[in-house]
Design an enzyme around this catalytic site. Structure first.
Site, PDB file in Angstrom:
ATOM      1  CB  ALA A  22     -14.350  86.381 -45.116  1.00 49.03           C
ATOM      2  CB  ILE A  26     -14.837  95.690 -43.885  1.00 49.82           C
ATOM      3  CG1 ILE A  26     -15.287  97.004 -43.234  1.00 49.82           C
ATOM      4  CG2 ILE A  26     -14.703  95.863 -45.386  1.00 49.82           C
ATOM      5  CD1 ILE A  26     -14.159  97.861 -42.790  1.00 49.82           C
ATOM      6  CE1 TYR A 174      -4.047  99.382 -40.076  1.00 47.71           C
ATOM      7  CE2 TYR A 174      -4.473 101.739 -40.023  1.00 47.71           C
ATOM      8  CZ  TYR A 174      -4.879 100.455 -40.338  1.00 47.71           C
ATOM      9  OH  TYR A 174      -6.113 100.242 -40.929  1.00 47.71           O
TER      10      TYR A 174
HETATM   11  N1  NAP Z   1     -12.817  99.625 -39.557  1.00 46.23           N
HETATM   12  C1  NAP Z   1     -12.260 100.735 -39.996  1.00 46.23           C
HETATM   13  O1  NAP Z   1     -12.659 101.857 -39.621  1.00 46.23           O
HETATM   14  C2  NAP Z   1     -11.139 100.668 -40.990  1.00 46.23           C
HETATM   15  C3  NAP Z   1     -10.593 101.870 -41.432  1.00 46.23           C
HETATM   16  C4  NAP Z   1      -9.586 101.837 -42.398  1.00 46.23           C
HETATM   17  C5  NAP Z   1      -9.159 100.625 -42.899  1.00 46.23           C
HETATM   18  N2  NAP Z   1      -9.697  99.461 -42.436  1.00 46.23           N
HETATM   19  C6  NAP Z   1      -9.197  98.197 -43.002  1.00 46.23           C
HETATM   20  O2  NAP Z   1     -10.268  97.330 -43.255  1.00 46.23           O
HETATM   21  C7  NAP Z   1      -9.807  95.987 -43.255  1.00 46.23           C
HETATM   22  C8  NAP Z   1     -10.773  95.108 -42.488  1.00 46.23           C
HETATM   23  O3  NAP Z   1     -10.742  95.460 -41.131  1.00 46.23           O
HETATM   24  P1  NAP Z   1     -12.046  95.550 -40.226  1.00 46.23           P
HETATM   25  O4  NAP Z   1     -12.247  96.956 -39.883  1.00 46.23           O
HETATM   26  O5  NAP Z   1     -13.147  94.762 -40.821  1.00 46.23           O
HETATM   27  O6  NAP Z   1     -11.477  94.840 -38.883  1.00 46.23           O
HETATM   28  P2  NAP Z   1     -11.829  93.471 -38.153  1.00 46.23           P
HETATM   29  O7  NAP Z   1     -13.274  93.396 -37.840  1.00 46.23           O
HETATM   30  O8  NAP Z   1     -10.865  93.396 -37.035  1.00 46.23           O
HETATM   31  O9  NAP Z   1     -11.469  92.391 -39.247  1.00 46.23           O
HETATM   32  C9  NAP Z   1     -10.137  92.109 -39.586  1.00 46.23           C
HETATM   33  C10 NAP Z   1     -10.069  90.731 -40.160  1.00 46.23           C
HETATM   34  O10 NAP Z   1      -8.695  90.443 -40.491  1.00 46.23           O
HETATM   35  C11 NAP Z   1      -8.396  89.173 -39.951  1.00 46.23           C
HETATM   36  N3  NAP Z   1      -6.972  88.949 -39.706  1.00 46.23           N
HETATM   37  C12 NAP Z   1      -6.171  89.572 -38.839  1.00 46.23           C
HETATM   38  N4  NAP Z   1      -4.942  89.011 -38.856  1.00 46.23           N
HETATM   39  C13 NAP Z   1      -4.985  88.011 -39.759  1.00 46.23           C
HETATM   40  C14 NAP Z   1      -4.060  87.047 -40.231  1.00 46.23           C
HETATM   41  N5  NAP Z   1      -2.814  86.961 -39.712  1.00 46.23           N
HETATM   42  N6  NAP Z   1      -4.427  86.168 -41.178  1.00 46.23           N
HETATM   43  C15 NAP Z   1      -5.700  86.206 -41.671  1.00 46.23           C
HETATM   44  N7  NAP Z   1      -6.639  87.073 -41.261  1.00 46.23           N
HETATM   45  C16 NAP Z   1      -6.284  87.967 -40.311  1.00 46.23           C
HETATM   46  C17 NAP Z   1      -9.187  89.118 -38.659  1.00 46.23           C
HETATM   47  O11 NAP Z   1      -9.268  87.794 -38.182  1.00 46.23           O
HETATM   48  P3  NAP Z   1      -9.551  87.501 -36.609  1.00 46.23           P
HETATM   49  O12 NAP Z   1     -11.011  87.755 -36.402  1.00 46.23           O
HETATM   50  O13 NAP Z   1      -9.157  86.089 -36.474  1.00 46.23           O
HETATM   51  O14 NAP Z   1      -8.711  88.457 -35.825  1.00 46.23           O
HETATM   52  C18 NAP Z   1     -10.514  89.648 -39.167  1.00 46.23           C
HETATM   53  O15 NAP Z   1     -11.221  88.657 -39.847  1.00 46.23           O
HETATM   54  C19 NAP Z   1      -8.394  96.034 -42.685  1.00 46.23           C
HETATM   55  O16 NAP Z   1      -7.456  95.886 -43.727  1.00 46.23           O
HETATM   56  C20 NAP Z   1      -8.290  97.415 -42.081  1.00 46.23           C
HETATM   57  O17 NAP Z   1      -6.965  97.925 -42.084  1.00 46.23           O
HETATM   58  C21 NAP Z   1     -10.676  99.465 -41.491  1.00 46.23           C
END
Ligand code: NAP
Length: 304
Positions: A22, A26, A174
Site C-alpha cells: 500500500a 495501485i 511473472y
Molecule cells: N502497473 C501496472 O500496469 C500493472 C499491470 C498489471 C498488474 N499490475 C499489478 O498491480 C499490483 C500493484 O503493482 P503496482 O503497479 O502498483 O506496482 P508498484 O508501484 O511497484 O507497487 C508494488 C507494491 O508491492 C510491494 N511489494 C513488492 N514486493 C513485496 C514484498 N515482498 N512484500 C510486500 N510488499 C511487496 C511494493 O513495495 P516496495 O515499494 O517496498 O517495493 C509496492 O508497495 C501488482 O500485483 C502488479 O502485478 C500492475
C-alpha cells in the site's frame, strides 16, 4: 459498469481493510480511496520507511483518515505469520486486498527459497489469506480481492516446476505468478461456496498503469536506458495509478460483485472504466486450481 469511479465507492464506515503493497502505485490509491470513504485501513508494506511515508501522505491527503502501517514482507513467511498473528481473532476484517507484486525481476529467491515472483505474488498472498481467513469468515459481507494482470496470458502455472528451477525466464515467471493469482481466487471461491460462506473472492487487474512496477527490475540491473524508455511509456501510454486502482476498488466495494469475477479496464484491457475482463480459460480449470492449492499448502505449510 460504464463510468464507475472512486466517488461511487459505497460508504465504508466501520469497515476494516488490509491492503498489501500500500505504499506505492495501485495499492496506495486503493488504500487512500477506501480511507476517504471511512474505512479503517491497514497499510501492509515491506519497508517501514516507505510504509510510514505513505501513511503520512495518506493522512495529508485524507484528513482524519483512520489508517495505520504494519510491516509485511510477502517474500518471508515468518513475516506473513507475524503480521497475521498480530490481528486478534475477535477483530473484523472486511476487505483483504492482495495487491503487492513484483514483475520481471532478475532471478532471485525469497527468504524461504521460492522463486521471487511466484513466492511474493502468489505464495505470500496464499499464506496471508489462509491465516486471515477466520477473520474474514467472521465478518459479514467480507471480500478478498487479488490483483492479477492481463499478462497472466503469458504463461500457465507449471505445477511440476513451480519455482522455475529448470529454466528461468523473467516474463514467463511473472505470467505464471499472475495465472496463479487467478487460479487461487477461482479455487478459493469454490471452497467458500461449498461451505456456504458469503465471503466473496474476486480478482482484478489495472490494465497498464503508471506505477513503480515496471522499472524495478531494470533498476536492479542498472539498465538506465531501458528505465528511461519505461518511464516515457508510463507518462505517455499508461493510465494513471488512480485509474488503475478502479478495478480493484470496484471488485472490493461495488454491490453485486460475483465470486471469481475478474474486473479490469474496459478498453482492450488497458484503460477505461472497470468492466468484466477477458481471462484465459485455464484460469477457470477446477482441477488446476486444486493442484495449485495443494502445492501451495505444502510449500507454505498454511492449510485452509
Ligand atoms: N502497473 C501496472 O500496469 C500493472 C499491470 C498489471 C498488474 N499490475 C499489478 O498491480 C499490483 C500493484 O503493482 P503496482 O503497479 O502498483 O506496482 P508498484 O508501484 O511497484 O507497487 C508494488 C507494491 O508491492 C510491494 N511489494 C513488492 N514486493 C513485496 C514484498 N515482498 N512484500 C510486500 N510488499 C511487496 C511494493 O513495495 P516496495 O515499494 O517496498 O517495493 C509496492 O508497495 C501488482 O500485483 C502488479 O502485478 C500492475
Amino acid at each position: 459498469m460504464t463510468g464507475w469511479n472512486a466517488s461511487d465507492i459505497p460508504d465504508q464506515s466501520g469497515r476494516t481493510a488490509v491492503v498489501t503493497g500500500a505504499n506505492s502505485g495501485i495499492g496506495y490509491i486503493t488504500a487512500r480511496e477506501l480511507a476517504r470513504k471511512g474505512a479503517r485501513v491497514v497499510l501492509a508494506c515491506r519497508s517501514e520507511a516507505r510504509g510510514t511515508a505513505a501513511l503520512e501522505r495518506l493522512r495529508s491527503e485524507v484528513p482524519g483518515a483512520q489508517a495505520g502501517f504494519e510491516q509485511l514482507d510477502l517474500g518471508d513467511l515468518s513475516s506473513v505469520r507475524k503480521f497475521a498473528g498480530s490481528h486478534g481473532s475477535g477483530e473484523r476484517l472486511d476487505l483483504l486486498i492482495n495487491n503487492a507484486g513484483v514483475m520481471a525481476l532478475p532471478q532471485g529467491r525469497t527468504a524461504d527459497g521460492f522463486e521471487t515472483q511466484f513466492g511474493v505474488n502468489h505464495l505470500g498472498h496464499f499464506a496471508l489469506t489462509g491465516l486471515l481467513l477466520p477473520r474474514l469468515l467472521d465478518t459479514p459481507g467480507a471480500r478478498v480481492v487479488s490483483v492479477s494482470s492481463g499478462f497472466h496470458a503469458l504463461a500457465d502455472v507449471d505445477i511440476a516446476d513451480l519455482n522455475s528451477e529448470r529454466r528461468y525466464r523473467r516474463w514467463i515467471a511473472y505470467g505464471r505468478s499472475k495465472t496463479a493469482n487467478l487460479l487461487f481466487i477461482h479455487e478459493l471461491a469454490r471452497k467458500l461456496a461449498a461451505r456456504g460462506s458469503d465471503v466473496v473472492a474476486a480478482s482484478a487487474h489495472p490494465g497498464y498503469a503508471s506505477t513503480n512496477l515496471a522499472t524495478q527490475g531494470v533498476r536492479m540491473e542498472g539498465r538506465k536506458a531501458v528505465e528511461r524508455v519505461i518511464e516515457l511509456g508510463n507518462r505517455v501510454i499508461a493510465q494513471s495509478a488512480e485509474a488503475g486502482a478502479l478495478p480493484t476498488l470496484y471488485a472490493a466495494t461495488a454491490p453485486g460483485v460475483l465470486p471469481d469475477s475478474f474486473t479490469g479496464p474496459s478498453l482492450m484491457m488497458w484503460r477505461g472504466a472497470p468492466a468484466t475482463s477477458w481471462r484465459a480459460r485455464r484460469t477457470l480449470d477446477d482441477a488446476a486450481g486444486e493442484r495449485l492449492w495443494a502445492a501451495s499448502e505444502q510449500l507454505t505449510g498454511v492449510t485452509f
